[in-house]
Design a protein around this motif. Structure first.
Motif, PDB file in Angstrom:
ATOM      1  N   VAL A 106      -3.390  -3.529   6.710  1.00 46.71           N
ATOM      2  CA  VAL A 106      -1.944  -3.702   6.610  1.00 46.71           C
ATOM      3  C   VAL A 106      -1.590  -5.174   6.427  1.00 46.71           C
ATOM      4  O   VAL A 106      -0.736  -5.521   5.600  1.00 46.71           O
ATOM      5  CB  VAL A 106      -1.252  -3.123   7.864  1.00 46.71           C
ATOM      6  CG1 VAL A 106       0.245  -3.429   7.843  1.00 46.71           C
ATOM      7  CG2 VAL A 106      -1.485  -1.625   7.945  1.00 46.71           C
ATOM      8  N   VAL A 107      -2.241  -6.047   7.178  1.00 46.77           N
ATOM      9  CA  VAL A 107      -1.986  -7.484   7.036  1.00 46.77           C
ATOM     10  C   VAL A 107      -2.261  -7.950   5.616  1.00 46.77           C
ATOM     11  O   VAL A 107      -1.457  -8.679   5.014  1.00 46.77           O
ATOM     12  CB  VAL A 107      -2.839  -8.289   8.041  1.00 46.77           C
ATOM     13  CG1 VAL A 107      -2.777  -9.785   7.723  1.00 46.77           C
ATOM     14  CG2 VAL A 107      -2.359  -8.036   9.463  1.00 46.77           C
ATOM     15  N   SER A 108      -3.369  -7.526   5.053  1.00 47.43           N
ATOM     16  CA  SER A 108      -3.720  -7.925   3.689  1.00 47.43           C
ATOM     17  C   SER A 108      -2.676  -7.455   2.688  1.00 47.43           C
ATOM     18  O   SER A 108      -2.277  -8.203   1.776  1.00 47.43           O
ATOM     19  CB  SER A 108      -5.095  -7.357   3.330  1.00 47.43           C
ATOM     20  OG  SER A 108      -5.419  -7.649   1.992  1.00 47.43           O
ATOM     21  N   LEU A 109      -2.220  -6.229   2.853  1.00 44.90           N
ATOM     22  CA  LEU A 109      -1.222  -5.687   1.936  1.00 44.90           C
ATOM     23  C   LEU A 109       0.088  -6.451   2.040  1.00 44.90           C
ATOM     24  O   LEU A 109       0.710  -6.795   1.020  1.00 44.90           O
ATOM     25  CB  LEU A 109      -1.013  -4.205   2.244  1.00 44.90           C
ATOM     26  CG  LEU A 109      -0.183  -3.380   1.269  1.00 44.90           C
ATOM     27  CD1 LEU A 109      -0.719  -3.495  -0.158  1.00 44.90           C
ATOM     28  CD2 LEU A 109      -0.170  -1.920   1.713  1.00 44.90           C
ATOM     29  N   LEU A 110       0.502  -6.769   3.257  1.00 43.58           N
ATOM     30  CA  LEU A 110       1.749  -7.516   3.435  1.00 43.58           C
ATOM     31  C   LEU A 110       1.631  -8.935   2.896  1.00 43.58           C
ATOM     32  O   LEU A 110       2.593  -9.472   2.323  1.00 43.58           O
ATOM     33  CB  LEU A 110       2.130  -7.544   4.923  1.00 43.58           C
ATOM     34  CG  LEU A 110       2.551  -6.202   5.523  1.00 43.58           C
ATOM     35  CD1 LEU A 110       2.747  -6.344   7.036  1.00 43.58           C
ATOM     36  CD2 LEU A 110       3.824  -5.678   4.873  1.00 43.58           C
ATOM     37  N   ARG A 111       0.481  -9.554   3.063  1.00 44.30           N
ATOM     38  CA  ARG A 111       0.292 -10.905   2.503  1.00 44.30           C
ATOM     39  C   ARG A 111       0.385 -10.879   0.991  1.00 44.30           C
ATOM     40  O   ARG A 111       0.955 -11.795   0.369  1.00 44.30           O
ATOM     41  CB  ARG A 111      -1.060 -11.474   2.947  1.00 44.30           C
ATOM     42  CG  ARG A 111      -1.125 -11.875   4.423  1.00 44.30           C
ATOM     43  CD  ARG A 111      -2.339 -12.750   4.689  1.00 44.30           C
ATOM     44  NE  ARG A 111      -2.527 -13.032   6.100  1.00 44.30           N
ATOM     45  CZ  ARG A 111      -1.856 -13.958   6.784  1.00 44.30           C
ATOM     46  NH1 ARG A 111      -0.931 -14.691   6.167  1.00 44.30           N
ATOM     47  NH2 ARG A 111      -2.110 -14.169   8.062  1.00 44.30           N
ATOM     48  N   SER A 211       4.167  -0.456  -5.544  1.00 46.64           N
ATOM     49  CA  SER A 211       5.145  -0.589  -6.620  1.00 46.64           C
ATOM     50  C   SER A 211       5.676  -2.007  -6.717  1.00 46.64           C
ATOM     51  O   SER A 211       6.016  -2.484  -7.817  1.00 46.64           O
ATOM     52  CB  SER A 211       6.304   0.393  -6.416  1.00 46.64           C
ATOM     53  OG  SER A 211       7.106   0.019  -5.284  1.00 46.64           O
ATOM     54  N   LEU A 212       5.747  -2.721  -5.586  1.00 52.77           N
ATOM     55  CA  LEU A 212       6.197  -4.103  -5.614  1.00 52.77           C
ATOM     56  C   LEU A 212       5.157  -5.006  -6.253  1.00 52.77           C
ATOM     57  O   LEU A 212       5.499  -5.984  -6.939  1.00 52.77           O
ATOM     58  CB  LEU A 212       6.487  -4.578  -4.185  1.00 52.77           C
ATOM     59  CG  LEU A 212       7.649  -3.883  -3.457  1.00 52.77           C
ATOM     60  CD1 LEU A 212       7.724  -4.384  -2.022  1.00 52.77           C
ATOM     61  CD2 LEU A 212       8.958  -4.121  -4.173  1.00 52.77           C
ATOM     62  N   LEU A 213       3.898  -4.690  -6.035  1.00 50.62           N
ATOM     63  CA  LEU A 213       2.832  -5.518  -6.579  1.00 50.62           C
ATOM     64  C   LEU A 213       2.628  -5.296  -8.076  1.00 50.62           C
ATOM     65  O   LEU A 213       2.116  -6.163  -8.774  1.00 50.62           O
ATOM     66  CB  LEU A 213       1.519  -5.219  -5.833  1.00 50.62           C
ATOM     67  CG  LEU A 213       1.516  -5.608  -4.355  1.00 50.62           C
ATOM     68  CD1 LEU A 213       0.265  -5.089  -3.676  1.00 50.62           C
ATOM     69  CD2 LEU A 213       1.617  -7.120  -4.188  1.00 50.62           C
ATOM     70  N   SER A 214       3.050  -4.128  -8.553  1.00 49.22           N
ATOM     71  CA  SER A 214       2.853  -3.821  -9.978  1.00 49.22           C
ATOM     72  C   SER A 214       4.065  -4.160 -10.827  1.00 49.22           C
ATOM     73  O   SER A 214       4.028  -4.038 -12.043  1.00 49.22           O
ATOM     74  CB  SER A 214       2.521  -2.344 -10.161  1.00 49.22           C
ATOM     75  OG  SER A 214       3.585  -1.519  -9.708  1.00 49.22           O
ATOM     76  N   ALA A 215       5.155  -4.565 -10.148  1.00 48.07           N
ATOM     77  CA  ALA A 215       6.380  -4.860 -10.903  1.00 48.07           C
ATOM     78  C   ALA A 215       6.237  -6.129 -11.734  1.00 48.07           C
ATOM     79  O   ALA A 215       5.519  -7.038 -11.380  1.00 48.07           O
ATOM     80  CB  ALA A 215       7.550  -5.003  -9.925  1.00 48.07           C
TER      81      ALA A 215
END
Length: 215
Positions: A106-111, A211-215
């Motif tokens: 989760v930490v990695s994803l949020l970073r 979806s935020l990372l692929s925008a």
């Protein structure tokens, strides 16, 4: 979970507002469970007494310290569970000082989300010791802002704490994604126009944050 629709390459959300406990931080209760068995009280008794509103509420609003909370838990175990004072203190201390760790997935994803330019705000019902806890986890730099109930004097699911978090993120409620493990907290966010994710595991984040990372 409600899903927003992107127009072109515009992101679904301008900010992620994320809970801390049971999403990012998890406690190890093995020592407490062993002590409860030794003491002959039902498993979960200490937790139930600790989170009674009359004990937990003042802590989360910054009116008492964790030490004072521990005293209150011990008093409850002595008076309500009938434990000797010393044993009650052992259980209360084991609960209040239980070791904790962060979920690295989760930490990695949020970073990654924050590095992509999305505002990240931790919104947590926490104690006055939160800053020290984040430092011990190596997470002081995880979020753009931290909204702690003990510092702002209001706790989830009160709408004011969500409004404070959105303001610090610089985003209207309708452009915020809110993540929490408690359904009532998510429902309160959705009532303000936020998109809510009721968190039960990292898989719940892959879609909306992906979806935020692929925008």
């Amino acid at each position: 979970m409600t899903t927003s629709t992107r127009t072109g390459t515009r992101r679904c959300f301008d900010a992620v507002l994320c809970d801390l406990d049971n999403v990012i931080r998890f406690y190890d209760a093995k020592a407490l469970t062993a002590l409860e068995r030794e003491a002959g009280v039902p498993e979960g008794t200490t937790t139930r007494l600790a989170f009674a509103p009359e004990r937990d509420g003042p802590l989360l609003l910054g009116r008492i310290t964790r030490g004072q909370w521990t005293d209150s838990i011990a008093a409850g175990l002595h008076a309500e569970a009938g434990l000797p004072a010393q044993r009650a203190r052992e259980l209360a201390t084991a609960f209040a000082e239980a070791p904790f760790s962060a979920d690295e997935e989760v930490v990695s994803l949020l970073r990654r989300v924050r590095a992509a330019g999305v505002a990240l705000v931790l919104v947590t019902n926490a104690t006055l010791e939160l800053e020290d806890d984040l430092a011990s986890l190596g997470l002081t730099d995880l979020a753009d802002h931290v909204v702690s109930s003990a510092r702002v004097g209001v706790a989830k699911p009160d709408r004011e704490i969500y409004e404070i978090a959105a303001a610090r993120a610089g985003a209207p409620a309708g452009r915020c994604l809110f993540v929490d493990d408690r359904a009532e907290n998510v429902e309160a966010a959705v009532a303000l126009g936020m998109t809510g994710v009721h968190y039960r595991g990292p898989a719940d984040l892959h879609g909306p944050l992906g979806s935020l990372l692929s925008a």
